[in-house]
Design a protein around this motif. Structure first.
Motif, PDB file in Angstrom:
ATOM      1  N   ARG A  46     -16.064  33.962  23.525  1.00 56.91           N
ATOM      2  CA  ARG A  46     -14.876  34.482  22.812  1.00 56.91           C
ATOM      3  C   ARG A  46     -14.090  35.720  23.426  1.00 56.91           C
ATOM      4  O   ARG A  46     -14.812  36.442  24.002  1.00 56.91           O
ATOM      5  N   ARG A  47     -13.065  35.643  23.652  1.00 56.56           N
ATOM      6  CA  ARG A  47     -12.159  36.695  24.159  1.00 56.56           C
ATOM      7  C   ARG A  47     -12.605  38.066  23.458  1.00 56.56           C
ATOM      8  O   ARG A  47     -12.843  39.039  24.182  1.00 56.56           O
ATOM      9  N   ALA A  48     -12.546  38.066  22.226  1.00 54.68           N
ATOM     10  CA  ALA A  48     -13.053  39.217  21.453  1.00 54.68           C
ATOM     11  C   ALA A  48     -14.335  39.650  21.681  1.00 54.68           C
ATOM     12  O   ALA A  48     -14.704  40.910  22.015  1.00 54.68           O
ATOM     13  N   ASP A  49     -15.316  38.875  21.915  1.00 53.77           N
ATOM     14  CA  ASP A  49     -16.616  39.319  22.143  1.00 53.77           C
ATOM     15  C   ASP A  49     -16.646  39.873  23.701  1.00 53.77           C
ATOM     16  O   ASP A  49     -17.441  41.142  23.779  1.00 53.77           O
ATOM     17  N   LEU A  50     -16.203  39.423  24.861  1.00 50.41           N
ATOM     18  CA  LEU A  50     -15.998  39.812  25.951  1.00 50.41           C
ATOM     19  C   LEU A  50     -15.299  41.259  26.061  1.00 50.41           C
ATOM     20  O   LEU A  50     -15.901  42.041  26.558  1.00 50.41           O
ATOM     21  N   ASP A  51     -14.179  41.319  25.325  1.00 51.22           N
ATOM     22  CA  ASP A  51     -13.384  42.810  25.143  1.00 51.22           C
ATOM     23  C   ASP A  51     -14.328  43.601  24.701  1.00 51.22           C
ATOM     24  O   ASP A  51     -14.478  44.988  24.970  1.00 51.22           O
ATOM     25  N   ALA A  52     -15.050  43.486  23.453  1.00 46.69           N
ATOM     26  CA  ALA A  52     -15.940  44.415  22.799  1.00 46.69           C
ATOM     27  C   ALA A  52     -16.994  44.686  23.773  1.00 46.69           C
ATOM     28  O   ALA A  52     -17.356  45.882  23.792  1.00 46.69           O
ATOM     29  N   TRP A  53     -17.544  43.872  24.450  1.00 50.25           N
ATOM     30  CA  TRP A  53     -18.878  44.150  25.412  1.00 50.25           C
ATOM     31  C   TRP A  53     -18.239  45.007  26.471  1.00 50.25           C
ATOM     32  O   TRP A  53     -18.929  45.973  26.791  1.00 50.25           O
ATOM     33  N   LEU A  54     -17.050  44.779  26.987  1.00 48.80           N
ATOM     34  CA  LEU A  54     -16.608  45.607  28.053  1.00 48.80           C
ATOM     35  C   LEU A  54     -16.212  46.930  27.673  1.00 48.80           C
ATOM     36  O   LEU A  54     -16.596  48.188  28.205  1.00 48.80           O
ATOM     37  N   SER A  55     -15.834  47.098  26.297  1.00 50.26           N
ATOM     38  CA  SER A  55     -15.606  48.498  25.741  1.00 50.26           C
ATOM     39  C   SER A  55     -16.769  49.074  25.580  1.00 50.26           C
ATOM     40  O   SER A  55     -16.934  50.401  25.851  1.00 50.26           O
ATOM     41  N   GLY A  56     -17.752  48.445  25.236  1.00 49.79           N
ATOM     42  CA  GLY A  56     -19.271  49.046  25.193  1.00 49.79           C
ATOM     43  C   GLY A  56     -19.866  49.737  26.517  1.00 49.79           C
ATOM     44  O   GLY A  56     -20.414  50.760  26.402  1.00 49.79           O
ATOM     45  N   CYS A  57     -19.618  48.852  27.663  1.00 51.67           N
ATOM     46  CA  CYS A  57     -19.986  49.385  28.977  1.00 51.67           C
ATOM     47  C   CYS A  57     -19.239  50.524  29.209  1.00 51.67           C
ATOM     48  O   CYS A  57     -19.652  51.431  29.801  1.00 51.67           O
ATOM     49  N   GLU A  58     -17.989  50.677  29.013  1.00 57.65           N
ATOM     50  CA  GLU A  58     -17.287  51.982  29.173  1.00 57.65           C
ATOM     51  C   GLU A  58     -17.587  53.196  28.530  1.00 57.65           C
ATOM     52  O   GLU A  58     -17.916  54.195  29.125  1.00 57.65           O
ATOM     53  N   GLU A  59     -17.911  52.816  27.024  1.00 59.12           N
ATOM     54  CA  GLU A  59     -18.501  54.099  26.432  1.00 59.12           C
ATOM     55  C   GLU A  59     -20.073  54.497  26.788  1.00 59.12           C
ATOM     56  O   GLU A  59     -20.522  55.701  26.823  1.00 59.12           O
ATOM     57  N   ALA A  60     -20.728  53.718  27.402  1.00 61.49           N
ATOM     58  CA  ALA A  60     -22.094  53.663  27.856  1.00 61.49           C
ATOM     59  C   ALA A  60     -21.658  54.722  29.328  1.00 61.49           C
ATOM     60  O   ALA A  60     -22.835  55.432  29.729  1.00 61.49           O
ATOM     61  N   ALA A  61     -20.968  54.519  30.075  1.00 59.08           N
ATOM     62  CA  ALA A  61     -20.820  54.923  31.515  1.00 59.08           C
ATOM     63  C   ALA A  61     -19.994  56.318  31.286  1.00 59.08           C
ATOM     64  O   ALA A  61     -20.290  57.152  32.059  1.00 59.08           O
ATOM     65  N   ALA A  62     -19.453  56.929  30.141  1.00 57.32           N
ATOM     66  CA  ALA A  62     -18.913  57.838  30.143  1.00 57.32           C
ATOM     67  C   ALA A  62     -19.727  59.064  29.438  1.00 57.32           C
ATOM     68  O   ALA A  62     -20.972  59.133  29.343  1.00 57.32           O
TER      69      ALA A  62
END
Length: 62
Positions: A46-62
């Motif tokens: 799902r597009r929403a699942d992919l976008d949420a996962w990518l957002s989580g990756c950004e937060e983990a890298a910050a």
């Protein structure tokens, strides 16, 4: 009500710039976006699942 956009695995791999083998290694480590397996065996994300996962990756890298 509109149906959620479902992406083919090939489209997800292109968007992520990742090989299929690397994606499955990531999934084996319990990482990656949520997959949906259709009755015919094909995988969708799902597009929403992919976008949420990518957002989580950004937060983990910050």
């Amino acid at each position: 009500m509109a149906r959620p956009q479902m992406l083919k695995l090939a489209d997800v791999l292109v968007e992520l710039g990742m090989s299929r083998a690397a994606f499955y290694r990531m999934r084996a480590r319990k990482q990656g976006p949520r997959l949906i397996k259709l009755p015919n065996g094909q995988l969708r994300v799902r597009r929403a699942d992919l976008d949420a996962w990518l957002s989580g990756c950004e937060e983990a890298a910050a």
